[in-house]
Structures are given as C-alpha cells and as structure tokens.
Write a protein that holds these residues in place. Structure first.
Motif, mmCIF file in Angstrom:
data_model
loop_
_atom_site.group_PDB
_atom_site.id
_atom_site.type_symbol
_atom_site.label_atom_id
_atom_site.label_comp_id
_atom_site.label_asym_id
_atom_site.label_seq_id
_atom_site.Cartn_x
_atom_site.Cartn_y
_atom_site.Cartn_z
ATOM 1 N N LEU A 290 58.941 7.397 -11.818
ATOM 2 C CA LEU A 290 58.417 6.040 -11.672
ATOM 3 C C LEU A 290 58.672 5.190 -12.903
ATOM 4 O O LEU A 290 58.887 5.696 -14.003
ATOM 5 C CB LEU A 290 56.905 6.091 -11.424
ATOM 6 N N ILE A 291 58.599 3.880 -12.688
ATOM 7 C CA ILE A 291 58.532 2.905 -13.776
ATOM 8 C C ILE A 291 57.269 2.077 -13.567
ATOM 9 O O ILE A 291 57.039 1.525 -12.483
ATOM 10 C CB ILE A 291 59.773 1.997 -13.804
ATOM 11 N N LEU A 292 56.437 2.014 -14.588
ATOM 12 C CA LEU A 292 55.268 1.136 -14.601
ATOM 13 C C LEU A 292 55.584 -0.011 -15.547
ATOM 14 O O LEU A 292 55.954 0.217 -16.716
ATOM 15 C CB LEU A 292 54.016 1.866 -15.105
ATOM 16 N N GLY B 52 52.756 -3.005 -12.370
ATOM 17 C CA GLY B 52 53.384 -2.704 -11.099
ATOM 18 C C GLY B 52 54.045 -1.338 -11.190
ATOM 19 O O GLY B 52 54.519 -0.947 -12.256
ATOM 20 N N VAL B 53 54.052 -0.624 -10.081
ATOM 21 C CA VAL B 53 54.624 0.728 -10.060
ATOM 22 C C VAL B 53 55.820 0.725 -9.104
ATOM 23 O O VAL B 53 55.697 0.312 -7.944
ATOM 24 C CB VAL B 53 53.582 1.765 -9.599
ATOM 25 N N PHE B 54 56.967 1.211 -9.595
ATOM 26 C CA PHE B 54 58.208 1.195 -8.833
ATOM 27 C C PHE B 54 58.908 2.552 -8.960
ATOM 28 O O PHE B 54 58.818 3.207 -9.994
ATOM 29 C CB PHE B 54 59.135 0.093 -9.340
ATOM 30 N N ASP C 84 62.191 0.787 -5.448
ATOM 31 C CA ASP C 84 61.237 0.390 -4.401
ATOM 32 C C ASP C 84 59.828 0.261 -4.952
ATOM 33 O O ASP C 84 59.418 1.017 -5.843
ATOM 34 C CB ASP C 84 61.242 1.422 -3.269
ATOM 35 N N PHE C 85 59.091 -0.671 -4.386
ATOM 36 C CA PHE C 85 57.698 -0.881 -4.763
ATOM 37 C C PHE C 85 56.859 0.320 -4.336
ATOM 38 O O PHE C 85 56.965 0.810 -3.213
ATOM 39 C CB PHE C 85 57.173 -2.149 -4.083
ATOM 40 N N VAL C 86 56.002 0.799 -5.242
ATOM 41 C CA VAL C 86 55.138 1.938 -4.968
ATOM 42 C C VAL C 86 53.669 1.528 -4.923
ATOM 43 O O VAL C 86 52.907 1.999 -4.084
ATOM 44 C CB VAL C 86 55.340 3.047 -6.028
ATOM 45 N N GLY C 87 53.266 0.637 -5.826
ATOM 46 C CA GLY C 87 51.860 0.239 -5.855
ATOM 47 C C GLY C 87 51.526 -0.523 -7.116
ATOM 48 O O GLY C 87 52.400 -1.091 -7.774
#
Length: 202
Positions: free
Chosen positions: A13-15, A74-76, A82-85
C-alpha cells in the motif's frame, strides 16, 4: 502531537494525503460503501455529500495535517494505484496518545489491508512521533475489526456504553484496544514500511 510524515509505503500500500482533485473519486467510493459503513461509522449518517463539499473537506484535512490537529491519509494499492480506503491518526485522547481510525472500500476487504494500515500507523506513532500509547475504539458488534488489534498485540482494556442506541434500542458498546510503546513488536511481513516527508502532491 507532531507528524511530518506525508507518505507511507508498506509492502502492498501507499498512504498519502488526499488532494482536492480526488474529490470525485472519494465521493464515488464513499457513496458505494455507505450501506456497509452506516452501522459502524457515526459520520456516515451525514453522507452522501456533494462533490464540492468533498473538495472542501479534503482541503480542510490538508490544513489539519500541517496544523498538527489530526492526520488523514488516503490509502491506495501500491501496484495498481487503486483506491483502498482512508485512515486517520487522531490526538483527541490526550497528551502522548494517538487514536487510529480507518475505513476500507468493500471491494478491497479480505486482503489484510486494514491490518497493514493499522501496523503502519502504530509504527509511525511510536517510532516517528514519540507517542507512548496508541488506541483503537471499535464497535462491539464489529468482530472483523476486533481481530485487527488482537493480531498486532493490542490489549482489549475495557468496553463502555455510549448514549447512542442500535436499531433494537440497546446502548452501543465500544471496545477500547491499547498498546504502549514498549509493547510494540515488529511484524516481519510488514517491516518494509517506509516513511517519507514529501510535498502533498507526491
């Protein structure tokens, strides 16, 4: 509470900070998740919001971040983008503490991403912010979310009742999960986490 880390990279992930141009994306994903979120997240009752309101909200999150009020990421997905949450670090529980909050897109659940996010924000709190105590407040009915702090070594310290009631008229109950800095243990599969201080566009 001070945090200069604007970007976190974990194994999957990337935050990072949301940017105003992502208001439409955020609205679409929130609208698609509202029915699922409604029982667990109090602010979901204020949705749906128009996209202009979402754009204003993102700007306020950026302002709050650099004012050290609270930190929204944002979490991707790292590979697909893609958007995760969305995830948050709050300082509302007192000096020397942070509280972790998050919501995950229903299209991305079952992948362990909420655990990965919680681990990253816990590590950030202890190793980069000098925090001594990290907390999660979880609805007692939400068994899936309770498993996350349990897996990471948090302790369920107590359960309390709220003023709010559920659909049966019973008071809502929340579990309080706690970890102190000296209790933090590294989880090998998440340990490639990388913390960066960047511009908001990176």
């Amino acid at each position: 509470m001070k945090n200069t880390i604007t970007r976190i990279e974990t194994p999957n992930l990337i935050l990072r900070l949301f940017v105003p141009e992502e208001a439409q994306l955020l609205k679409e994903r929130l609208d698609d998740n509202l029915e699922i979120m409604m029982p667990w997240i109090p602010w979901a009752k204020d949705e749906p919001e128009p996209v202009d309101k979402k754009r204003e909200r993102i700007r306020s999150w950026i302002g709050d971040f650099f004012s050290n009020k609270e930190y929204a990421y944002g979490v991707f997905e790292k590979e697909s983008g893609d958007f995760v949450g969305s995830s948050n670090l709050f300082g509302r529980r007192g000096k020397g503490t942070t509280e972790i909050g998050y919501w995950m897109d229903h299209l991305q659940t079952g992948k362990g991403y909420a655990t990965e996010v919680t681990y990253a924000l816990t590590k950030l709190s202890f190793e980069h912010m000098g925090i001594e105590k990290v907390l999660l407040y979880i609805d007692e009915r939400n068994a899936a979310s309770q498993r996350i702090p349990a897996k990471l070594g948090f302790t369920h310290e107590y359960t309390y009742r709220e003023l709010a009631k559920d659909e049966n008229g019973d008071r809502l109950k929340f579990q309080v999960w706690v970890m102190f800095a000296e209790e933090f243990k590294k989880v090998d599969k998440f340990e490639s986490v990388n913390f960066k201080t960047t511009g908001i566009w990176n």
